[in-house]
Enzyme design. Structure first.
Site, PDB file in Angstrom:
ATOM      1  N   ASP A  40      32.652  46.689  31.492  1.00  0.00           N
ATOM      2  CA  ASP A  40      33.088  45.333  31.170  1.00  0.00           C
ATOM      3  C   ASP A  40      32.302  44.345  32.029  1.00  0.00           C
ATOM      4  O   ASP A  40      31.460  44.741  32.837  1.00  0.00           O
ATOM      5  CB  ASP A  40      34.603  45.178  31.288  1.00  0.00           C
ATOM      6  N   LYS A  61      30.878  41.805  26.334  1.00  0.00           N
ATOM      7  CA  LYS A  61      30.052  40.771  25.713  1.00  0.00           C
ATOM      8  C   LYS A  61      29.572  41.141  24.312  1.00  0.00           C
ATOM      9  O   LYS A  61      28.507  40.720  23.901  1.00  0.00           O
ATOM     10  CB  LYS A  61      28.816  40.522  26.592  1.00  0.00           C
ATOM     11  N   MET A 171      44.634  36.986  38.453  1.00  0.00           N
ATOM     12  CA  MET A 171      44.556  36.216  37.201  1.00  0.00           C
ATOM     13  C   MET A 171      45.462  34.985  37.237  1.00  0.00           C
ATOM     14  O   MET A 171      46.139  34.673  36.250  1.00  0.00           O
ATOM     15  CB  MET A 171      44.943  37.108  35.997  1.00  0.00           C
TER      16      MET A 171
END
Ligand SMILES: C[S@@+](CC[C@H](N)C(=O)[O-])C[C@H]1O[C@@H](n2cnc3c(N)ncnc32)[C@H](O)[C@@H]1O
Length: 297
Positions: A40, A61, A171
């Site tokens: 990732d 991506k 996050m």
């Protein structure tokens, strides 16, 4: 897969938060044996460069959206494993800490593809220790809590606020305003110290110290601060801030970053980084951000 075909092994590997030094020996060995690496976009280029023999599939991506759907990633792992290939699923940090590792092993199990897991250094310990944030201190801080700022409700924020010690948020940049509001509403001090480490362990690392009340102002331009770890109720240790090159980037135009000179600079608080042709040195700005003023109501 037909009856005669033998599936390969899919190894979920934690790549750590960015600094190649945080890759484990087990991870490096698995990478060295990989036929295909499915990675990732939190995985740094230096780590991917360790696998020149392998095919690389970037599932951060692919051209059908910013993030590849988890079902698509699961399908790629099952397909590659079923072809008998030695697959490394390389994930930022640790695969099982906010890494959706469980969904991937479940898909592999259901498809009959053997898997194993090599733990990675998660952002929490990989980034915070190097930035000078101690989550525990003998006799003072005996524990800490960790939660995800993405997808949590106001009630969940308040329940995390009740934890009697430092609280680490993964996050959390985009929900900083809500976190700040709910933590203060739940009784945490507006002036409580907060540390934010963005892009930790990379040459673009930024460390900021602020307060719970000022956090939303600091992170108002969220795009400039992701990915970041936020710690509420902790400060940077004085010994780190006192180092003469704290907050500086040492740009190397040649020579190795794996050298005694680079280590001496690290011990003085700097981050050694490689200079890129045509890119000015200030593009590597690692900052210790100035405290943010809270506008008066
Ligand atoms: C989807 S989670 C993945 C976590 C990862 N599995 C781990 O164990 O660190 C992404 C979050 O990890 C944190 N993160 C990942 N890399 C980071 C870094 N280099 N510096 C600071 N935080 C990072 C941020 O909170 C980011 O929003």
């Amino acid at each position: 897969m037909t009856q005669n075909e033998k599936p390969g092994i899919v190894t979920l590997v934690g790549a750590g938060p960015g600094d190649p030094d945080l890759l484990t020996v087990g991870a490096a060995r698995a990478l060295g044996r990989a036929d295909v690496v499915v990675h990732d976009n939190l995985v740094c280029p230096e780590i991917l460069a360790l696998t020149p023999q392998a095919e690389h599939i970037d599932v951060g991506k692919l051209p059908f959206g910013k993030q590849t759907a988890q079902e698509t990633i699961n399908g790629i792992l099952v397909r590659e494993g079923s072809l008998g290939r030695n697959v490394v699923r390389l994930k930022g940090g640790d695969p099982f800490i906010f890494g959706r590792g469980t969904e991937e092993v479940e898909a592999l199990h259901n498809a009959g593809v053997p898997f194993r897991v090599i733990a990675g250094v998660t952002s929490l310990n990989g980034v915070l220790g190097a930035a000078g944030v101690a989550l525990t201190t003998r006799g003072l801080k005996r524990g800490f809590a960790v939660f995800s700022g993405a997808g949590s409700s106001a009630a969940e924020f308040r329940s995390w606020a009740a934890y009697p010690g430092p609280v680490v948020v993964y996050m959390g940049v985009h929900s900083a305003a809500e976190i700040s509001r709910e933590f203060i509403a739940a009784g945490r001090e507006a002036a409580e110290p907060v540390v934010v480490v963005a892009r930790g362990g990379t040459p673009r690392e930024t460390i900021a110290e602020t307060t719970l009340e000022a956090l939303p102002v600091l992170l108002a331009n969220a795009a400039e601060w992701t990915p970041a770890i936020i710690v509420i109720g902790a400060s940077r240790e004085h010994a780190f801030k006192a180092r003469p090159l704290d907050g500086k980037v040492a740009v190397f135009s040649g020579g190795s970053l794996d050298s005694p000179v680079a280590d001496e600079l690290r011990a003085l608080g700097a981050i050694p980084a490689r200079g890129v042709k045509h890119e000015p040195a200030h593009a590597f700005a690692r900052e210790v951000a100035a405290p943010v003023e809270v506008p008066k109501q």
